[in-house]
Design a protein around this motif. Structure first.
Motif, short mmCIF file in Angstrom:
data_model
loop_
_atom_site.label_atom_id
_atom_site.label_comp_id
_atom_site.label_asym_id
_atom_site.label_seq_id
_atom_site.Cartn_x
_atom_site.Cartn_y
_atom_site.Cartn_z
N GLN A 156 11.08 -44.31 -7.75
CA GLN A 156 9.66 -44.11 -7.52
C GLN A 156 8.91 -44.09 -8.86
O GLN A 156 9.32 -43.37 -9.78
CB GLN A 156 9.47 -42.77 -6.80
CG GLN A 156 8.15 -42.60 -6.10
CD GLN A 156 8.00 -43.53 -4.89
OE1 GLN A 156 8.99 -43.85 -4.23
NE2 GLN A 156 6.78 -43.97 -4.63
N ILE A 157 7.86 -44.88 -8.96
CA ILE A 157 7.03 -44.83 -10.16
C ILE A 157 5.57 -44.66 -9.74
O ILE A 157 5.23 -44.81 -8.57
CB ILE A 157 7.16 -46.12 -11.02
CG1 ILE A 157 6.69 -47.34 -10.22
CG2 ILE A 157 8.59 -46.30 -11.52
CD1 ILE A 157 6.55 -48.60 -11.05
N THR A 158 4.74 -44.31 -10.71
CA THR A 158 3.30 -44.22 -10.45
C THR A 158 2.60 -45.25 -11.34
O THR A 158 2.84 -45.29 -12.55
CB THR A 158 2.78 -42.81 -10.78
OG1 THR A 158 3.48 -41.87 -9.98
CG2 THR A 158 1.29 -42.72 -10.50
N VAL A 159 1.77 -46.07 -10.74
CA VAL A 159 1.01 -47.05 -11.50
C VAL A 159 -0.40 -46.52 -11.69
O VAL A 159 -1.05 -46.09 -10.74
CB VAL A 159 0.96 -48.40 -10.76
CG1 VAL A 159 0.24 -49.44 -11.61
CG2 VAL A 159 2.36 -48.87 -10.42
N TRP A 166 3.33 -55.83 -12.20
CA TRP A 166 2.11 -56.57 -11.87
C TRP A 166 2.28 -57.46 -10.63
O TRP A 166 1.50 -57.34 -9.68
CB TRP A 166 1.62 -57.36 -13.09
CG TRP A 166 0.42 -58.21 -12.82
CD1 TRP A 166 0.39 -59.57 -12.72
CD2 TRP A 166 -0.92 -57.77 -12.58
NE1 TRP A 166 -0.87 -60.00 -12.45
CE2 TRP A 166 -1.71 -58.93 -12.35
CE3 TRP A 166 -1.53 -56.52 -12.52
CZ2 TRP A 166 -3.07 -58.87 -12.07
CZ3 TRP A 166 -2.89 -56.45 -12.24
CH2 TRP A 166 -3.66 -57.61 -12.03
N PRO A 167 3.29 -58.36 -10.61
CA PRO A 167 3.43 -59.19 -9.41
C PRO A 167 3.67 -58.38 -8.13
O PRO A 167 3.21 -58.79 -7.05
CB PRO A 167 4.64 -60.10 -9.72
CG PRO A 167 5.23 -59.60 -10.98
CD PRO A 167 4.22 -58.76 -11.68
N VAL A 174 -4.98 -61.04 -15.87
CA VAL A 174 -3.67 -60.38 -15.88
C VAL A 174 -3.59 -59.38 -17.04
O VAL A 174 -4.29 -59.51 -18.03
CB VAL A 174 -2.50 -61.40 -16.00
CG1 VAL A 174 -2.53 -62.37 -14.83
CG2 VAL A 174 -2.55 -62.13 -17.32
N PRO A 175 -2.74 -58.36 -16.91
CA PRO A 175 -2.65 -57.35 -17.97
C PRO A 175 -2.17 -57.96 -19.29
O PRO A 175 -1.34 -58.86 -19.29
CB PRO A 175 -1.59 -56.36 -17.45
CG PRO A 175 -1.39 -56.68 -16.02
CD PRO A 175 -1.82 -58.08 -15.79
#
Lengths: 82, 144
Positions: A2-5, A34-35, A49-50
């Motif tokens: 689990q990650i947080t964006v 990103w994708p 895009v970043p």
């Protein structure tokens, strides 16, 4: 895992949230987020895009492998100043 | 001294932060919201920051400038809603002699625009858009 964006500016507005919790496979890199995000929020497809990534409030290379619980920020080209 | 603020920037506070008995020069740069961009009439701007990282990057610029030119630097960036004519960023650099203060001030604003995670949204009569890096630092002329 689990990650947080974390999202700012154009990304935050496109998604409609400043943070997005995400489940990704182990071995996922910062740039690979990103994708995944664009699939979930197709409206990001029309946004630049970043250019930079940050993990846990430090600038990180796109190839940085994420760990469970990481906080990942996707950063569009900046435009502060005058 | 570095700061992010949602309140109007006080130039006096920025100047006071770099005052020094050994400083014979203080250079002040102000970024100001102008009424046009890319051929459009700008109504107002919104600035948004990634606070934690922006503070780190601003501190890095402050430290780097101090080490490189032996100056004191203060950088304050405003966030939120800004009207035409408002100060978006103030940078002061002080040094014993003017050359270092000019150099350090130029370095600070050019680097800020490249690296500090702050984004600008332009709001026009016809719409609005978050702006990407549209104003890269110009090539510096070689000083001979």
């Amino acid at each position: 895992m689990q990650i947080t964006v974390r999202l700012f500016a154009a990304y935050r507005e496109a998604v409609g949230a400043a943070t997005v919790p995400l489940s990704v496979p182990a071995g996922t890199t910062a740039a690979a987020v990103w994708p995944v995000l664009v699939q979930l929020y197709p409206q990001l497809g029309g946004v630049i895009v970043p250019s930079t990534f940050a993990v846990n409030d430090d600038v990180a290379a796109g190839v940085r492998v994420l760990e469970d619980g990481d906080n990942v920020a996707l950063l569009a080209p900046v435009s502060g100043g005058a | 001294m570095i700061a992010l603020t949602r309140d109007p920037i006080s130039v006096d506070v920025v100047l006071s932060a770099v005052r020094d008995r050994g400083a014979g020069a203080i250079v002040l740069f102000l970024g100001v919201v102008r009424d046009h961009a890319r051929g459009r009439n700008v109504r107002h701007l919104e600035y948004e920051a990634y606070d934690a990282l922006a503070r780190k990057e601003l501190t890095r610029i402050e430290t780097e400038a101090a080490a490189r030119w032996n100056v004191r630097v203060a950088i304050v960036h405003r966030l939120g809603h800004l009207e035409i004519g408002d100060i978006s960023v103030a940078i002061a650099a002080s040094s014993a002699h003017r050359g270092e203060a000019f150099e350090a001030g130029r370095y600070a604003i050019d680097t800020l625009k490249q690296t500090v995670p702050i984004w600008k949204k332009e709001v026009w009569a016809e719409g609005a858009e978050w702006i990407g890096q549209d104003d890269p630092a110009p090539a510096r002329p070689t000083v001979r």
